[in-house]
Write an enzyme that holds these catalytic residues in place. Structure first.
Site, short mmCIF file in Angstrom:
data_model
loop_
_atom_site.label_atom_id
_atom_site.label_comp_id
_atom_site.label_asym_id
_atom_site.label_seq_id
_atom_site.Cartn_x
_atom_site.Cartn_y
_atom_site.Cartn_z
N TYR A 146 -1.44 -0.26 11.45
CA TYR A 146 -1.88 -0.67 9.84
C TYR A 146 -0.63 -0.53 9.03
CZ TYR A 146 -3.39 -0.93 4.89
OH TYR A 146 -3.40 -1.94 4.11
N THR A 198 0.98 -0.86 0.10
CA THR A 198 0.19 -0.30 -0.22
C THR A 198 0.81 1.52 -0.05
OG1 THR A 198 -1.84 0.89 1.84
CG2 THR A 198 0.23 -0.32 2.58
N ASP A 199 0.54 2.48 -0.57
CA ASP A 199 0.55 3.69 -0.64
C ASP A 199 1.15 3.88 0.50
OD1 ASP A 199 -2.28 4.27 -0.02
OD2 ASP A 199 -1.34 6.09 -1.33
N GLU A 200 0.20 3.08 1.48
CA GLU A 200 0.50 4.47 3.11
C GLU A 200 2.12 3.84 4.13
OE1 GLU A 200 -2.63 3.62 5.80
OE2 GLU A 200 -4.22 3.62 4.25
N LYS A 239 2.13 -3.14 8.08
CA LYS A 239 2.21 -3.63 6.22
C LYS A 239 3.75 -3.25 5.47
CE LYS A 239 -0.22 -4.58 3.10
NZ LYS A 239 -0.89 -5.92 2.79
P1 NAD Z 1 -10.21 -7.28 3.05
O1 NAD Z 1 -10.34 -6.47 4.24
O2 NAD Z 1 -11.33 -6.61 2.14
O3 NAD Z 1 -9.94 -8.03 2.64
C1 NAD Z 1 -8.69 -9.22 3.10
C2 NAD Z 1 -9.60 -10.56 2.99
O4 NAD Z 1 -8.06 -11.44 3.85
C3 NAD Z 1 -10.62 -10.59 3.54
O5 NAD Z 1 -11.00 -12.02 2.59
C4 NAD Z 1 -10.16 -11.91 4.39
O6 NAD Z 1 -10.91 -13.06 5.25
C5 NAD Z 1 -8.49 -12.73 4.43
N1 NAD Z 1 -7.76 -12.28 5.42
C6 NAD Z 1 -7.31 -12.08 6.59
N2 NAD Z 1 -6.51 -12.09 7.59
C7 NAD Z 1 -6.54 -13.69 6.45
C8 NAD Z 1 -5.56 -14.67 7.06
N3 NAD Z 1 -4.57 -14.88 8.38
N4 NAD Z 1 -5.60 -15.95 6.17
C9 NAD Z 1 -6.43 -15.95 4.95
N5 NAD Z 1 -6.62 -14.99 4.78
C10 NAD Z 1 -6.88 -13.74 5.62
O7 NAD Z 1 -9.07 -6.35 1.69
P2 NAD Z 1 -9.03 -5.28 0.87
O8 NAD Z 1 -8.86 -3.83 0.86
O9 NAD Z 1 -8.76 -6.43 -0.57
O10 NAD Z 1 -7.21 -4.94 0.36
C11 NAD Z 1 -6.53 -6.22 -0.35
C12 NAD Z 1 -4.99 -5.84 0.08
O11 NAD Z 1 -5.01 -4.94 0.08
C13 NAD Z 1 -4.34 -5.94 1.62
O12 NAD Z 1 -3.26 -7.07 1.87
C14 NAD Z 1 -4.46 -4.72 1.77
O13 NAD Z 1 -3.27 -4.01 2.96
C15 NAD Z 1 -3.87 -3.88 0.44
N6 NAD Z 1 -4.39 -2.50 0.00
C16 NAD Z 1 -5.29 -2.31 -0.71
C17 NAD Z 1 -6.04 -0.89 -0.62
C18 NAD Z 1 -7.24 -0.30 -0.96
O14 NAD Z 1 -7.66 0.86 -0.56
N7 NAD Z 1 -8.55 -1.32 0.20
C19 NAD Z 1 -4.67 -0.04 -0.83
C20 NAD Z 1 -3.70 -0.54 -1.58
C21 NAD Z 1 -3.73 -1.47 -0.31
O1 TDX Z 2 -16.14 7.00 8.24
C1 TDX Z 2 -14.84 7.20 8.15
N1 TDX Z 2 -14.85 8.79 7.59
C2 TDX Z 2 -14.01 9.20 7.20
O2 TDX Z 2 -13.80 10.70 6.81
C3 TDX Z 2 -13.97 6.86 7.27
C4 TDX Z 2 -14.43 5.47 7.42
C5 TDX Z 2 -12.77 7.01 6.61
N2 TDX Z 2 -13.08 8.73 6.67
C6 TDX Z 2 -11.38 8.87 5.89
C7 TDX Z 2 -10.17 8.64 6.62
C8 TDX Z 2 -9.91 8.49 5.16
O3 TDX Z 2 -8.97 9.51 5.25
O4 TDX Z 2 -11.52 9.33 4.56
C9 TDX Z 2 -10.78 8.72 4.28
C10 TDX Z 2 -10.42 7.00 3.63
O5 TDX Z 2 -10.40 6.25 4.68
P1 TDX Z 2 -10.86 4.58 4.46
O6 TDX Z 2 -11.16 4.22 3.84
O7 TDX Z 2 -10.70 3.87 5.77
O8 TDX Z 2 -8.84 4.71 4.48
P2 TDX Z 2 -7.65 4.47 4.55
O9 TDX Z 2 -7.47 5.01 5.57
O10 TDX Z 2 -6.86 5.93 3.12
O11 TDX Z 2 -7.12 3.72 4.05
C11 TDX Z 2 -7.24 2.70 2.65
O12 TDX Z 2 -6.09 3.03 1.62
C12 TDX Z 2 -4.87 2.42 1.94
C13 TDX Z 2 -7.58 1.09 2.83
O13 TDX Z 2 -8.32 1.05 3.59
C14 TDX Z 2 -6.47 0.23 3.39
O14 TDX Z 2 -6.35 -0.93 2.95
C15 TDX Z 2 -5.25 1.19 1.92
O15 TDX Z 2 -3.81 0.35 2.70
#
Ligand code: NAD
Ligand code: TDX
Length: 339
Positions: free
Chosen positions: A153, A125-127, A157
């Site tokens: 988190y 992730t970019d985080e 990562k």
């Molecule tokens: P998500 O939370 O929707 O899904 C995570 C999945 O992993 C779920 O299906 C969960 O059951 C499974 N899981 C969790 N713990 C596990 C374990 N111990 N063993 C096996 N399975 C397990 O997450 P997402 O948003 O789809 O993110 C997927 C990946 O991408 C993550 O690694 C996250 O860090 C990365 N990522 C997400 C975003 C975003 O915007 N959502 C952005 C950049 C990177």
């Molecule tokens: O209720 C809310 N109100 C609010 O203002 C929630 C849930 C979020 N927010 C804000 C927090 C953040 O600035 O919105 C922004 C986005 O929040 P999230 O959806 O929780 O995402 P973020 O914290 O940016 O992280 C996401 O992007 C990077 C994903 O959850 C991560 O898994 C990924 O690595």
């Protein structure tokens, strides 16, 4: 080609499975997922009966289970999406983040070393780069930006990323890492900003914006992320990190207002609540490397992607209504009541 996709019952992993089955119908895809609160088997129902797809309920930290699966499937490629992914939950309780995101990654890579694979890909992730100031719009994260995390988190990562690079250098593991910005699209769990705001709007509930809502995120439609990972696992150079992002920066408050407008709901639903601890101000990815090396560019403009996403949530109410009617209620109360 046999590919194990971990975390494939979650948001991005499931979209990646749909993409791979469509783009590479000759591949066998094995989804390994623990089915935590964020994993949903109903998401995968359209592919469950495919002969070249297998679902296995398993924890990536379960070493003997993971080794057994590698023995059975002899995978060529592992794409690791499995993670605890919600920043707010990591602030409540970091421990499971360290377990899954760091220990789980090491177990998967140990299996890769033991059984041999052609590629291990870590979805990061970019985080991990921390955040950028709002008054420096000229700054972007490149692959050379130092790791500098803010939340449990992002630290977990980053820990995983460091381990991947160590396994590559020390053991010669053929690994790649991609670091993506915020994704949005179908099957996004309704604890995250965009689906939470859509669901609350549709239920005429308050829209909880943290602080003033001026934080900026760089949004990418999930299909574009999946296409980028497909390119990296096939054509990316081992030992390399690839940033993936959309050059699509938006302030949280503007996203929430846009969702209100699209759904015909009043902005008076917006409620400013207590800010997230350690809240990152701005994320912005420079995707030059993946563009120059692999020819990747985001294809979906935000204006189009957000319309498609809102339509998906309108057309698939049962998917998210089922989620928010269960354990999610307790989570919501704990996180938002009296905030
Ligand atoms: P998500 O939370 O929707 O899904 C995570 C999945 O992993 C779920 O299906 C969960 O059951 C499974 N899981 C969790 N713990 C596990 C374990 N111990 N063993 C096996 N399975 C397990 O997450 P997402 O948003 O789809 O993110 C997927 C990946 O991408 C993550 O690694 C996250 O860090 C990365 N990522 C997400 C975003 C975003 O915007 N959502 C952005 C950049 C990177
Ligand atoms: O209720 C809310 N109100 C609010 O203002 C929630 C849930 C979020 N927010 C804000 C927090 C953040 O600035 O919105 C922004 C986005 O929040 P999230 O959806 O929780 O995402 P973020 O914290 O940016 O992280 C996401 O992007 C990077 C994903 O959850 C991560 O898994 C990924 O690595």
């Amino acid at each position: 080609m046999n590919i194990i996709v971990t975390g494939g019952a979650g948001f991005i992993g499931s979209n990646f499975i749909f993409h791979m089955l469509e783009a590479h119908p000759d591949y066998r895809i094995i989804c390994l997922d623990k089915l935590t609160y964020a994993g949903n088997l109903s998401t995968l129902k359209s592919v469950m009966d495919k002969l070249n797809f297998r679902f296995v309920k398993l924890d990536i930290c379960d070493r003997s289970g993971v080794y057994k699966l590698f023995e059975e499937e002899k995978p060529d490629i592992i794409v690791n999406f499995a993670a605890e992914s919600h920043v707010d939950r990591s602030i409540e309780d970091p421990s499971v983040f360290l377990q899954t995101n760091i220990i789980g990654t090491s177990v998967l890579m140990d299996a890769c070393r033991k059984y041999g694979i052609t590629r291990y890909h870590q979805v990061s992730t970019d985080e991990v780069y921390g955040d950028l100031p709002l008054d420096r719009p000229d700054l972007f994260f490149t692959e050379e930006t130092p790791i500098h995390t803010s939340s449990p988190y992002s630290s977990s990562k980053a820990g995983a990323d460091l381990l991947v690079m160590a396994y590559h250098r020390t053991f010669g593991l053929p690994a790649t890492i991609s670091r993506c910005s915020n994704n949005y699209g179908p099957y996004h769990f309704p604890e995250k900003l965009i689906p939470l705001m859509i669901a609350n709007c549709l239920n005429d509930k308050p829209l909880p914006v943290y602080g003033e809502g001026l934080n900026v995120r760089d949004w990418l439609y999930v299909e574009d992320h999946c296409k980028a990972i497909d390119l990296v696992i096939h054509k990316g150079r081992v030992g390399e990190v690839y940033n993936i992002g959309g050059h699509n920066e938006m302030r949280n408050i503007d996203i929430v207002k846009l969702i209100c407008k699209e759904l015909g709901k009043p902005e008076s639903l917006i409620t400013h609540v207590k800010d997230r601890l350690g809240h990152d101000m701005r994320y912005a990815i420079d995707p030059t490397k993946i563009h120059n090396e692999l020819g990747w560019l985001p294809e979906t403009k935000f204006a189009e992607g957000i319309k498609k996403t809102i339509k998906w949530y309108l057309d698939n109410r049962e998917w998210w209504e089922e989620i928010i009617s269960g354990e999610y209620q307790n989570y919501y109360k704990k996180m938002y009541e009296g905030r």
